[in-house]
Write an enzyme that holds these catalytic residues in place. Sequence first.
Site, mmCIF file in Angstrom:
data_model
loop_
_atom_site.group_PDB
_atom_site.id
_atom_site.type_symbol
_atom_site.label_atom_id
_atom_site.label_comp_id
_atom_site.label_asym_id
_atom_site.label_seq_id
_atom_site.Cartn_x
_atom_site.Cartn_y
_atom_site.Cartn_z
ATOM 1 N N LYS A 25 0.836 -1.197 0.000
ATOM 2 C CA LYS A 25 0.000 0.000 0.000
ATOM 3 C C LYS A 25 0.872 1.247 0.000
ATOM 4 C CE LYS A 25 -3.625 -0.410 2.660
ATOM 5 N NZ LYS A 25 -4.294 -0.546 3.976
ATOM 6 N N GLY A 105 -7.946 -6.893 4.451
ATOM 7 C CA GLY A 105 -8.778 -6.946 5.650
ATOM 8 C C GLY A 105 -8.175 -7.716 6.810
ATOM 9 N N MET A 107 -5.441 -6.971 8.554
ATOM 10 C CA MET A 107 -4.836 -6.148 9.600
ATOM 11 C C MET A 107 -5.679 -4.897 9.791
ATOM 12 S SD MET A 107 -0.833 -6.665 8.876
ATOM 13 C CE MET A 107 -1.013 -6.154 7.199
ATOM 14 N N ARG A 342 -3.792 -1.505 -6.031
ATOM 15 C CA ARG A 342 -2.995 -2.733 -6.010
ATOM 16 C C ARG A 342 -3.430 -3.573 -7.196
ATOM 17 N NH1 ARG A 342 -6.101 -4.437 -0.648
ATOM 18 N NH2 ARG A 342 -8.115 -4.867 -1.571
ATOM 19 N N HIS A 458 -16.776 -7.736 1.983
ATOM 20 C CA HIS A 458 -15.756 -8.689 2.429
ATOM 21 C C HIS A 458 -16.000 -10.079 1.858
ATOM 22 C CE1 HIS A 458 -14.200 -11.687 5.329
ATOM 23 N NE2 HIS A 458 -13.129 -10.935 5.237
ATOM 24 N N SER A 806 10.116 -43.571 -18.402
ATOM 25 C CA SER A 806 9.073 -42.759 -17.786
ATOM 26 C C SER A 806 9.186 -42.941 -16.279
ATOM 27 C CB SER A 806 7.700 -43.196 -18.282
ATOM 28 O OG SER A 806 6.709 -42.437 -17.644
ATOM 29 N N CYS A 874 5.342 -39.829 -15.091
ATOM 30 C CA CYS A 874 3.910 -40.078 -15.046
ATOM 31 C C CYS A 874 3.403 -40.250 -13.618
ATOM 32 C CB CYS A 874 3.534 -41.275 -15.913
ATOM 33 S SG CYS A 874 4.279 -42.812 -15.363
ATOM 34 N N TYR A 894 8.671 -34.624 -21.390
ATOM 35 C CA TYR A 894 7.265 -34.342 -21.095
ATOM 36 C C TYR A 894 6.912 -34.725 -19.665
ATOM 37 C CZ TYR A 894 6.392 -39.350 -21.518
ATOM 38 O OH TYR A 894 6.410 -40.699 -21.320
HETATM 39 P P1 ADP Z 1 -7.846 -1.999 4.189
HETATM 40 O O1 ADP Z 1 -6.486 -2.534 3.930
HETATM 41 O O2 ADP Z 1 -8.651 -2.794 5.131
HETATM 42 O O3 ADP Z 1 -8.546 -1.606 2.924
HETATM 43 P P2 ADP Z 1 -7.241 0.787 4.413
HETATM 44 O O4 ADP Z 1 -6.040 1.234 5.141
HETATM 45 O O5 ADP Z 1 -7.105 0.783 2.946
HETATM 46 O O6 ADP Z 1 -7.619 -0.626 4.971
HETATM 47 O O7 ADP Z 1 -8.422 1.720 4.847
HETATM 48 C C1 ADP Z 1 -9.734 1.334 5.118
HETATM 49 C C2 ADP Z 1 -10.693 2.281 4.412
HETATM 50 O O8 ADP Z 1 -10.498 3.621 4.816
HETATM 51 C C3 ADP Z 1 -10.517 2.263 2.919
HETATM 52 O O9 ADP Z 1 -11.759 2.322 2.302
HETATM 53 C C4 ADP Z 1 -9.744 3.520 2.648
HETATM 54 O O10 ADP Z 1 -10.001 4.029 1.372
HETATM 55 C C5 ADP Z 1 -10.257 4.451 3.712
HETATM 56 N N1 ADP Z 1 -9.230 5.425 4.042
HETATM 57 C C6 ADP Z 1 -7.988 5.166 4.452
HETATM 58 N N2 ADP Z 1 -7.279 6.290 4.624
HETATM 59 C C7 ADP Z 1 -8.118 7.295 4.331
HETATM 60 C C8 ADP Z 1 -7.979 8.725 4.306
HETATM 61 N N3 ADP Z 1 -6.818 9.305 4.622
HETATM 62 N N4 ADP Z 1 -9.041 9.448 3.949
HETATM 63 C C9 ADP Z 1 -10.203 8.844 3.638
HETATM 64 N N5 ADP Z 1 -10.416 7.531 3.642
HETATM 65 C C10 ADP Z 1 -9.370 6.755 3.983
HETATM 66 MG MG MG Z 2 -7.699 -0.675 1.516
#
Ligand code: ADP
Ligand code: MG
Length: 922
Positions: A25, A105, A107, A342, A458, A806, A874, A894
């Site tokens: 990220k 999701g 962490m 990503r 999710h 084989s 095989c 093969y």
């Molecule tokens: P996850 O990895 O669970 O997606 P994120 O760190 O991306 O967690 O953030 C969770 C949500 O909060 C995401 O929808 C993200 O776009 C939003 N978000 C994160 N940082 C900001 C920010 N600075 N302003 C507005 N929304 C944010």
């Molecule tokens: Mg995110």
Amino acid sequence: MSDRPKYVYDFEEGDGGDKRLLGGKGANLCEMTRIGLNVPPGFVITTEACLAYLADPERRLPPGLMDEVREHIRRLEAKTGKGFGDPANPLLVSVRSGSAISMPGMMDTILNLGLNAETLQGLIRQTGNPRFAYDAWRRFIQLFGKVALKVPDELFDERFEAIKARVGARSDLDLGADELAEAAEAFLEVVRAHTGRPFPADVHAQLEAAVRAVFDSWMGKRAVDYRREFHITPDIANGTAVNVVAMVFGNMGEDSCTGVAFTRDPATGENRLFGEYLVNAQGEDVVAGIRTPKPIQEMAQEMPDIYRQLLELRERLERHYREVQDFEFTVERGVLYCLQTRNGKMNAPAMVRTSVEMEREGLIDRRQALLRIRPEHLEQLLFPRLDPGFRGRPLATGLPASPGAASGRIVFDADTAEARGRLGEKVILVRVETKPEDIHGFFAAQGILTSRGGKTSHAAVVARGMGKPCVAGAEGIRVDEAARVAVVGETVLREGDVITIDGSTGHVYAGEAPMVEPEFTGDLATLLGWADEVARLGVRANADTPADAERALRFGAQGIGLCRTERMFNDPARLPVVVDMILAETPEARAAALERLLPMQREDFYRIFKVMAPRPVTVRLLDPPIHEFLPREEELVREIEALRHLRETLAGLAVLGQALPAEGAGAEAARALASLQGQTVEQALARKEGMLAKVRELREVNPMLGHRGVRLGITYPEIYRMQIRAVLEAAARCVQEGIAVDPEIMVPQVCTAKELEYVRAYVDEIHAEVEREAGVKVPFRFGTMIEVVRACMRAGRLAEVAEFFSFGTNDLSQATFSFSREDAENKFLPLYNEKGILQDNPFEVLDVHGVGRLMQITVEWGRRSRPDLKVGICGEQGGHPESIRFCHHIGLDYVSCSAPRVPIARLAAAHARLREDEYRFD
Ligand code: ADP
Ligand code: MG
Ligand code: MG
């Protein structure tokens, strides 16, 4: 600066390529900033800081870290013109996790950090929007409370739901500033009651606690489970970075929104913007399924200008990354911000389609098109889907969130899914919505059904990642998790009831619906065609019958690497003849039985050759010990017992002058009577007794190492001779009919060249006869399995006789480890894997260091005496990508695997070639 590493990088400073240091990220936030996309300013705390923190038994932050963070906060203040903790113009930030490997999701993230009683008032004054400010405040208390203070989420949810219920609100949108303020007060109360302390007011203390919490979430149960499931080793995963990002607000009113989008449709691969958004909401709402979001296309009407900007963003992302992107955005009062991007996780059909289309569009080349798909991923294409002829009426319909169909018993929570799944039951996980805590339930379930949430909820995201069918947001179903029922109109579904979900249409059906096997799309054929062009290693299939051969061909097999003749013997119509052959007391009697088997085998071979023409077909002569064709001893004893009993009953009745009554004779006698099939009791008894005697005579202490393979061929030459004749006569018929035939005769279990020469003599003799009788030239090759360690050691000598080798790596692995497979897998292998004594199961993944080394030597020695020796594998491992890589490396010609693995193997063979320079093996 001291000599400690730099732990914090502004987005302008960070190297977008360094995911190891900055997390995925963070690196992408840096990269997007660099290429001029509208990203809110912020900075990244490195994974090195995380690892240093986690390495400290006392969990102290690395010295100086928070000073460095403060310095970057100051820069952030300068960029935004706001002050962190400043009531007049407060700077709020998000504190976000992000590791090198994406773990959606798994962490934690905290939004709106920097709020307290004073800055809250400042925010209200500044924006003139108390509803917004209280909304941000209550969100912050809950998230911070949950993540940093470990207050159970339900405590907040309960209070919030109570307020909603009281005012009759359907969603949070219906709540005004007063109710949100009330919720915030209630949340502060919850925190105080649960932690015994007031909510922290100092913004720097908040920030430090949040950073620690994110670091800690790396070792949280969810994240650890996820890494274990996906075999993400600590070395690959390398801790989490922390991203501190200036907040932008999607909850500022009707001109604000938040959403997630894919640059292409991740379910189908179609080249169009795909996504969802929620007006007047904050980021996590979309994913959490709090409200059901709108499809992105609606934005074209609702916010046309923003929609245009999104389309442009989509273009720029794809042109830069040359890969489908999954991105998060927020619109604050008409201004679009990109918050994350990503590589998009897609299902296999979408991966295939986008590979082919992006190549055509010139975004990527063929090499990239092939390499971006993991071979195992194609497994999903083997998923069944609903029979197109099925006309059942759906019980309910939700969103088609992850394609494919699945049937199973309803379970209402992840633990039950796991428990029942472990017993081998097929289950469908049915929830109102899912949360990251439910991940173990996904692994166990065939499919997932939720009554709330959208295509980016999710449940949908995780199911797509795993390639499991998912129907999301089926609002017509009222799921009551506590009462363990789901109600649709009049219908009540209980735990254990069977349902079918179709993730391609969103339909949900009661009961089990008929399914069909998948077919290959044009794009897959194109892609695999490219794979075949680059691969050096060929891919064949193991197939034993004409029907198998047809299937193998459909999957794109370039030949048959293993045709097991014994499977033909097991046909119920033929088994009695095989038994006659085994029971035969004299070579003449045996010859008579074989005489009857010959045309059957010949017909099979003919049909297989015809299907596969002009591709090679390797026929293996009889391999298993012949007692495998006889019933088990206990079974025979029981049957004989029953027949004797029947004989006595009948004799007794005869004395009385009566017939056997239709009923009441006892089930045992009735069954025995039915088994006679036209024989008299005496005849049946004699045959069974003969079989029993034979079974006892043939009993072996260790059948795996016993009288089997070529040893049978030498002790019972008639059997091998019949099979050789069947192969060659079938080939002769093909030649006569103008069918290009390429048969290979393969001898199993060979350990010395003398055995091979012995069988070769039969072949030469029969071949001459067949050619004479048929009046045509009949091509064939003669070769051996390599599955005995001695055969490896004598490879040079064997290659003088064999034209091909084989590797039978199932037996060769047993022999090399001296593990018998069943015992190993049942008794000690799991522990060996768990303790790291062995990394993998050597019967699934080729042990390259031991068995592989042996193979390498064998190939080398074999080719020394016969340079054009053809070599294949095989064993079961032949379909496993890592093993395929190794086979490429040692120069095999093969691999041969089960038909459904052929597409995987073809792609893996291409990967092996494209990445051969990276391969290390010693
Ligand atoms: P996850 O990895 O669970 O997606 P994120 O760190 O991306 O967690 O953030 C969770 C949500 O909060 C995401 O929808 C993200 O776009 C939003 N978000 C994160 N940082 C900001 C920010 N600075 N302003 C507005 N929304 C944010
Ligand atoms: Mg995110
Ligand atoms: Mg074998």
